[in-house]
Design an enzyme around this catalytic site. Sequence first.
Site, PDB file in Angstrom:
ATOM      1  N   LEU A 157       7.831 -13.178  -8.321  1.00  0.00           N
ATOM      2  CA  LEU A 157       7.206 -14.497  -8.189  1.00  0.00           C
ATOM      3  C   LEU A 157       7.896 -15.528  -9.087  1.00  0.00           C
ATOM      4  O   LEU A 157       7.757 -16.722  -8.857  1.00  0.00           O
ATOM      5  CB  LEU A 157       5.710 -14.400  -8.518  1.00  0.00           C
ATOM      6  CG  LEU A 157       4.904 -13.486  -7.582  1.00  0.00           C
ATOM      7  CD1 LEU A 157       3.453 -13.388  -8.050  1.00  0.00           C
ATOM      8  CD2 LEU A 157       4.976 -13.978  -6.140  1.00  0.00           C
ATOM      9  N   GLY A 211       1.955  -8.012  -8.000  1.00  0.00           N
ATOM     10  CA  GLY A 211       1.888  -7.798  -9.444  1.00  0.00           C
ATOM     11  C   GLY A 211       2.096  -9.105 -10.176  1.00  0.00           C
ATOM     12  O   GLY A 211       2.571 -10.090  -9.599  1.00  0.00           O
TER      13      GLY A 211
HETATM   14  O1  K1U Z   1       6.105  -9.528 -10.956  1.00  0.00           O
HETATM   15  C1  K1U Z   1       6.247 -10.218  -9.965  1.00  0.00           C
HETATM   16  O2  K1U Z   1       7.012 -11.157  -9.975  1.00  0.00           O
HETATM   17  C2  K1U Z   1       5.494  -9.872  -8.705  1.00  0.00           C
HETATM   18  C3  K1U Z   1       6.345  -9.136  -7.684  1.00  0.00           C
HETATM   19  C4  K1U Z   1       6.136  -7.642  -7.891  1.00  0.00           C
HETATM   20  C5  K1U Z   1       7.132  -6.719  -7.264  1.00  0.00           C
HETATM   21  C6  K1U Z   1       7.498  -6.803  -5.932  1.00  0.00           C
HETATM   22  C7  K1U Z   1       8.411  -5.899  -5.388  1.00  0.00           C
HETATM   23  C8  K1U Z   1       8.931  -4.927  -6.175  1.00  0.00           C
HETATM   24  C9  K1U Z   1       8.596  -4.844  -7.497  1.00  0.00           C
HETATM   25  C10 K1U Z   1       7.669  -5.724  -8.053  1.00  0.00           C
HETATM   26  C11 K1U Z   1       5.899  -9.591  -6.301  1.00  0.00           C
HETATM   27  O3  K1U Z   1       4.782  -9.435  -5.952  1.00  0.00           O
HETATM   28  S1  K1U Z   1       7.062 -10.324  -5.271  1.00  0.00           S
HETATM   29  C12 K1U Z   1       6.171 -10.610  -3.754  1.00  0.00           C
HETATM   30  C13 K1U Z   1       5.964  -9.373  -2.965  1.00  0.00           C
HETATM   31  O4  K1U Z   1       6.620  -8.385  -3.166  1.00  0.00           O
HETATM   32  C14 K1U Z   1       4.925  -9.346  -1.903  1.00  0.00           C
HETATM   33  C15 K1U Z   1       4.184 -10.450  -1.579  1.00  0.00           C
HETATM   34  C16 K1U Z   1       3.218 -10.376  -0.589  1.00  0.00           C
HETATM   35  C17 K1U Z   1       2.993  -9.215   0.083  1.00  0.00           C
HETATM   36  C18 K1U Z   1       3.741  -8.095  -0.223  1.00  0.00           C
HETATM   37  C19 K1U Z   1       4.696  -8.160  -1.216  1.00  0.00           C
HETATM   38 ZN    ZN Z   2       8.613 -10.325 -11.364  1.00  0.00          ZN
END
Ligand code: K1U
Ligand code: ZN
Length: 171
Positions: free
Chosen positions: A93, A46
Amino acid sequence: MAILPILHYPDARLHTRAKPVAEVDERIRQLVADMAETMYAAPGIGLAATQVDVHERVVVIDVSEDANDLLVLINPEILWRSEERVVYEEGCLSVPDVYDKVERASQVRVKALDINGQEREIEADGLLAICIQHEIDHLDGKVFVEYLSPLKQSRLKTRLRKQERLAKAVA
Ligand code: K1U
Ligand code: ZN
């Protein structure tokens, strides 16, 4: 398309409340394309416009296994949250390498505009529901670590500020 720089916590700009998009035009479609490229490259599931220093209510999400099912939410609004709650170890992120447990509604119903400016309603559960709530929090200027204890937040800020200083010193 372009990969956009992502703001890192504790950058104060992450606490800006994003404004509604007035019209889904070419500029917004370009922003969505750049945000999707940035999310896939990170990689992440996301990204909210706030995280790329654009303070308009735009979110991209892809929780599919093959990263081939992009969901675009413009001006998203949560219409309903379940009373049932779920705890999930979230990442962000904007807070690299930090994962911690957050409790949220397990299901949500959301209204949003799609990439064509059409109003849509979706019901979500599982990781999609968690991710939608995490991204709408970003648009409201809230980072997931704000759900953690004040002690954890303060230790995290100190550690991340130190890391940022070190990274600048070697750059
Ligand atoms: O908003 C963001 O910072 C993105 C975030 C979204 C999110 C992850 C987990 C729970 C709630 C919201 C991320 O994408 S963190 C990275 C991540 O979770 C991931 C990366 C690669 C493959 C699978 C997951
Ligand atoms: Zn976030």
